[in-house]
Design a protein around this motif. Structure first.
Motif, mmCIF file in Angstrom:
data_model
loop_
_atom_site.group_PDB
_atom_site.id
_atom_site.type_symbol
_atom_site.label_atom_id
_atom_site.label_comp_id
_atom_site.label_asym_id
_atom_site.label_seq_id
_atom_site.Cartn_x
_atom_site.Cartn_y
_atom_site.Cartn_z
ATOM 1 N N VAL A 128 -1.290 2.287 -13.550
ATOM 2 C CA VAL A 128 -1.371 1.181 -12.592
ATOM 3 C C VAL A 128 -2.777 1.160 -12.015
ATOM 4 C CG1 VAL A 128 1.068 1.150 -11.967
ATOM 5 C CG2 VAL A 128 -0.474 2.678 -10.760
ATOM 6 N N SER A 129 -3.264 -0.031 -11.728
ATOM 7 C CA SER A 129 -4.576 -0.146 -11.105
ATOM 8 C C SER A 129 -4.457 0.175 -9.619
ATOM 9 C CB SER A 129 -5.111 -1.565 -11.278
ATOM 10 O OG SER A 129 -4.289 -2.484 -10.546
ATOM 11 N N LYS A 130 -5.601 0.374 -8.968
ATOM 12 C CA LYS A 130 -5.591 0.628 -7.532
ATOM 13 C C LYS A 130 -4.982 -0.558 -6.789
ATOM 14 C CE LYS A 130 -9.551 3.775 -7.248
ATOM 15 N NZ LYS A 130 -10.853 4.041 -6.601
ATOM 16 N N VAL A 131 -5.328 -1.760 -7.235
ATOM 17 C CA VAL A 131 -4.811 -2.963 -6.570
ATOM 18 C C VAL A 131 -3.297 -3.019 -6.701
ATOM 19 C CG1 VAL A 131 -4.784 -5.478 -6.620
ATOM 20 C CG2 VAL A 131 -6.959 -4.253 -6.861
ATOM 21 N N ARG A 132 -2.801 -2.762 -7.915
ATOM 22 C CA ARG A 132 -1.350 -2.826 -8.107
ATOM 23 C C ARG A 132 -0.645 -1.700 -7.358
ATOM 24 N NH1 ARG A 132 2.193 -3.192 -13.719
ATOM 25 N NH2 ARG A 132 3.844 -4.464 -12.806
ATOM 26 N N MET A 133 -1.309 -0.546 -7.287
ATOM 27 C CA MET A 133 -0.734 0.565 -6.542
ATOM 28 C C MET A 133 -0.499 0.168 -5.085
ATOM 29 S SD MET A 133 0.219 3.657 -5.940
ATOM 30 C CE MET A 133 0.823 3.498 -4.259
ATOM 31 N N ARG A 134 -1.486 -0.483 -4.484
ATOM 32 C CA ARG A 134 -1.354 -0.912 -3.085
ATOM 33 C C ARG A 134 -0.281 -2.004 -2.951
ATOM 34 N NH1 ARG A 134 -5.081 1.369 0.102
ATOM 35 N NH2 ARG A 134 -6.944 2.256 -0.866
ATOM 36 N N ARG A 135 -0.172 -2.840 -3.959
ATOM 37 C CA ARG A 135 0.872 -3.875 -3.922
ATOM 38 C C ARG A 135 2.253 -3.231 -3.984
ATOM 39 N NH1 ARG A 135 2.641 -7.722 -8.661
ATOM 40 N NH2 ARG A 135 4.062 -9.113 -7.565
ATOM 41 N N ILE A 136 2.393 -2.221 -4.835
ATOM 42 C CA ILE A 136 3.668 -1.513 -4.930
ATOM 43 C C ILE A 136 4.019 -0.874 -3.595
ATOM 44 C CG2 ILE A 136 4.802 0.506 -5.956
ATOM 45 C CD1 ILE A 136 3.285 -0.114 -8.554
ATOM 46 N N ALA A 137 3.047 -0.201 -2.969
ATOM 47 C CA ALA A 137 3.297 0.458 -1.686
ATOM 48 C C ALA A 137 3.718 -0.553 -0.629
ATOM 49 C CB ALA A 137 2.052 1.215 -1.244
ATOM 50 N N ALA A 138 3.098 -1.730 -0.653
ATOM 51 C CA ALA A 138 3.455 -2.766 0.323
ATOM 52 C C ALA A 138 4.875 -3.276 0.087
ATOM 53 C CB ALA A 138 2.455 -3.924 0.244
ATOM 54 N N GLN A 139 5.228 -3.484 -1.172
ATOM 55 C CA GLN A 139 6.582 -3.957 -1.493
ATOM 56 C C GLN A 139 7.633 -2.907 -1.126
ATOM 57 O OE1 GLN A 139 7.348 -6.878 -2.167
ATOM 58 N NE2 GLN A 139 5.721 -7.907 -3.285
ATOM 59 N N TYR A 140 7.242 -1.632 -1.182
ATOM 60 C CA TYR A 140 8.160 -0.559 -0.826
ATOM 61 C C TYR A 140 8.118 -0.243 0.670
ATOM 62 C CZ TYR A 140 8.558 0.506 -5.850
ATOM 63 O OH TYR A 140 8.789 0.447 -7.211
ATOM 64 N N ALA A 141 7.361 -1.035 1.438
ATOM 65 C CA ALA A 141 7.271 -0.891 2.891
ATOM 66 C C ALA A 141 6.752 0.472 3.322
ATOM 67 C CB ALA A 141 8.631 -1.161 3.540
ATOM 68 N N CYS A 142 5.812 1.021 2.556
ATOM 69 C CA CYS A 142 5.204 2.294 2.928
ATOM 70 C C CYS A 142 4.072 2.042 3.918
ATOM 71 C CB CYS A 142 4.673 3.017 1.695
ATOM 72 S SG CYS A 142 3.845 4.579 2.070
ATOM 73 N N THR A 143 4.158 2.636 5.090
ATOM 74 C CA THR A 143 3.152 2.428 6.138
ATOM 75 C C THR A 143 2.238 3.640 6.339
ATOM 76 O OG1 THR A 143 4.733 3.176 7.821
ATOM 77 C CG2 THR A 143 4.634 0.799 7.363
ATOM 78 N N ASP A 144 2.409 4.654 5.493
ATOM 79 C CA ASP A 144 1.560 5.847 5.578
ATOM 80 C C ASP A 144 0.250 5.538 4.856
ATOM 81 O OD1 ASP A 144 0.311 8.315 5.313
ATOM 82 O OD2 ASP A 144 2.181 9.414 4.982
ATOM 83 N N THR A 145 -0.741 5.087 5.612
ATOM 84 C CA THR A 145 -1.988 4.618 4.996
ATOM 85 C C THR A 145 -2.748 5.746 4.286
ATOM 86 O OG1 THR A 145 -3.137 4.915 7.116
ATOM 87 C CG2 THR A 145 -2.261 2.718 6.631
ATOM 88 N N GLU A 146 -2.701 6.956 4.837
ATOM 89 C CA GLU A 146 -3.398 8.070 4.188
ATOM 90 C C GLU A 146 -2.773 8.380 2.833
ATOM 91 O OE1 GLU A 146 -3.578 11.446 6.735
ATOM 92 O OE2 GLU A 146 -5.180 10.619 7.985
ATOM 93 N N LEU A 147 -1.455 8.351 2.764
ATOM 94 C CA LEU A 147 -0.773 8.588 1.497
ATOM 95 C C LEU A 147 -1.079 7.475 0.509
ATOM 96 C CD1 LEU A 147 1.254 10.081 -0.324
ATOM 97 C CD2 LEU A 147 3.081 8.783 0.797
ATOM 98 N N ARG B 187 8.240 6.878 -7.420
ATOM 99 C CA ARG B 187 9.705 6.860 -7.443
ATOM 100 C C ARG B 187 10.278 7.240 -6.073
ATOM 101 N NH1 ARG B 187 10.450 10.763 -10.571
ATOM 102 N NH2 ARG B 187 11.131 12.259 -9.004
ATOM 103 N N LYS B 188 9.660 8.241 -5.429
ATOM 104 C CA LYS B 188 10.110 8.651 -4.099
ATOM 105 C C LYS B 188 9.960 7.501 -3.094
ATOM 106 C CE LYS B 188 8.832 13.520 -4.722
ATOM 107 N NZ LYS B 188 7.888 14.584 -4.282
ATOM 108 N N LEU B 189 8.856 6.757 -3.206
ATOM 109 C CA LEU B 189 8.653 5.616 -2.301
ATOM 110 C C LEU B 189 9.720 4.547 -2.547
ATOM 111 C CD1 LEU B 189 4.769 5.096 -2.269
ATOM 112 C CD2 LEU B 189 6.189 6.285 -0.584
ATOM 113 N N ARG B 190 10.009 4.297 -3.820
ATOM 114 C CA ARG B 190 11.039 3.289 -4.143
ATOM 115 C C ARG B 190 12.402 3.708 -3.601
ATOM 116 N NH1 ARG B 190 14.713 3.297 -7.906
ATOM 117 N NH2 ARG B 190 13.697 4.802 -9.288
ATOM 118 N N GLU B 191 12.750 4.962 -3.811
ATOM 119 C CA GLU B 191 14.050 5.450 -3.352
ATOM 120 C C GLU B 191 14.128 5.448 -1.825
ATOM 121 O OE1 GLU B 191 14.201 9.208 -5.290
ATOM 122 O OE2 GLU B 191 15.011 8.389 -7.170
ATOM 123 N N ALA B 192 12.999 5.767 -1.168
ATOM 124 C CA ALA B 192 12.979 5.743 0.297
ATOM 125 C C ALA B 192 13.167 4.322 0.815
ATOM 126 C CB ALA B 192 11.658 6.317 0.817
#
Length: 283
Positions: A53-72, A19-24
């Motif tokens: 959520v699966s690991k694959v979908r988790m990474r897809r969500i992060a990409a759609q939310y433009a999260c570039t913090d790879t460690e997170l 949710r924090k990633l989406r809001e950001a």
């Protein structure tokens, strides 16, 4: 994945971080749903920890939310699995959910800090000491429930005894060492146990002595569990209405500061062992 009836604290934390990633990213729930090819109800369930959520979908969500913090993103992907079937699942339905949530949190922690003022930290307790503590509970626990709690507490020590134990630092006030819990023999055995564990390379025990002047930081008792990245750290505190899991960035910063301050005024490990040894001889 099917909707869960109840989310564990770990699953709720994953949802909160999403949710924090989406809001950001400046996205509303319906906008995120459109990007992910689902509906807003599904997004809400994921963010509440009720839908996995699966690991694959988790990474897809992060990409759609433009999260570039790879460690997170890596850390969140590791969390994005079905409930870990750890040993604590044996106690589901038998013990309060917070007991299981703490066990799961510890299992995945990268390090652990404890601060205690009145009791020996749970991970350092002997069976007799833990039983005496649980026996003092009001209202009194049925014998079966008491033994369940004792067994569960002893199993939690796995994180210190497994092949790759986590680093563990405990700050214990002298009062906790002097208060007799149970019999004199049980209290002496407890101090001996603390001494034995403190010799391990991955365990540090420091005593906060009575002799400190201007000391009033007794409200800082806590369990601090390190996450895969600092943002995923968690503080656990016992309150009058149950166990509270704290994960806001501001509060985590405050608790880290508390710990460092207490660590700075505590006796070093060697002097702490000397004091504990002396107290055990006095019993």
């Amino acid at each position: 994945m099917p909707r869960r009836q109840q989310a564990s604290a770990r699953q709720q934390r994953l949802g909160a971080e999403l949710r924090k990633l989406r809001e950001a990213a400046g996205l509303k729930g319906r906008e995120a749903a459109a990007l992910l090819g689902t509906d807003s109800a599904q997004v809400s369930q994921i963010e509440a920890g009720l839908a996995g959520v699966s690991k694959v979908r988790m990474r897809r969500i992060a990409a759609q939310y433009a999260c570039t913090d790879t460690e997170l993103v890596d850390a969140l992907a590791a969390m994005a699995v079905a409930r870990t079937q750890g040993w604590w699942e044996e106690y589901r339905g038998l013990l309060p959910t917070s007991f299981l949530d703490l066990s799961e949190l510890e299992h995945h922690a990268t390090y652990r800090w404890d601060v205690e003022f009145l009791y020996i930290p749970g991970l350092l307790q002997t069976e007799d000491y833990a039983r005496a503590l649980f026996s003092s509970r009001v209202p009194e626990l049925p014998e079966e429930d008491l033994e369940l709690r004792v067994r569960h507490r002893m199993r939690r020590r796995t994180i210190l005894e497994r092949e790759r134990p986590i680093p563990y630092d405990a700050l214990v006030h002298e009062a906790a060492l002097r208060i007799m819990v149970g019999s004199r023999a049980a209290s002496r055995a407890q101090l001996t146990r603390v001494l034995e564990l403190s010799e391990a390379d991955h365990i540090s025990v420091r005593v906060i002595p009575f002799e400190l002047e201007h000391f009033s930081d007794v409200g800082a008792a806590m369990v601090y569990a390190g996450g895969a990245v600092p943002r995923l750290d968690t503080v656990v505190r016992d309150g009058p209405h149950g166990t509270v899991f704290v994960d806001s960035a501001a509060q985590l910063s405050v608790f880290r500061t508390h710990f460092r301050r207490l660590q700075a005024v505590s006796l070093d490990p060697e002097r702490s062992r000397d004091l504990i040894h002396r107290l055990s001889k006095e019993l």
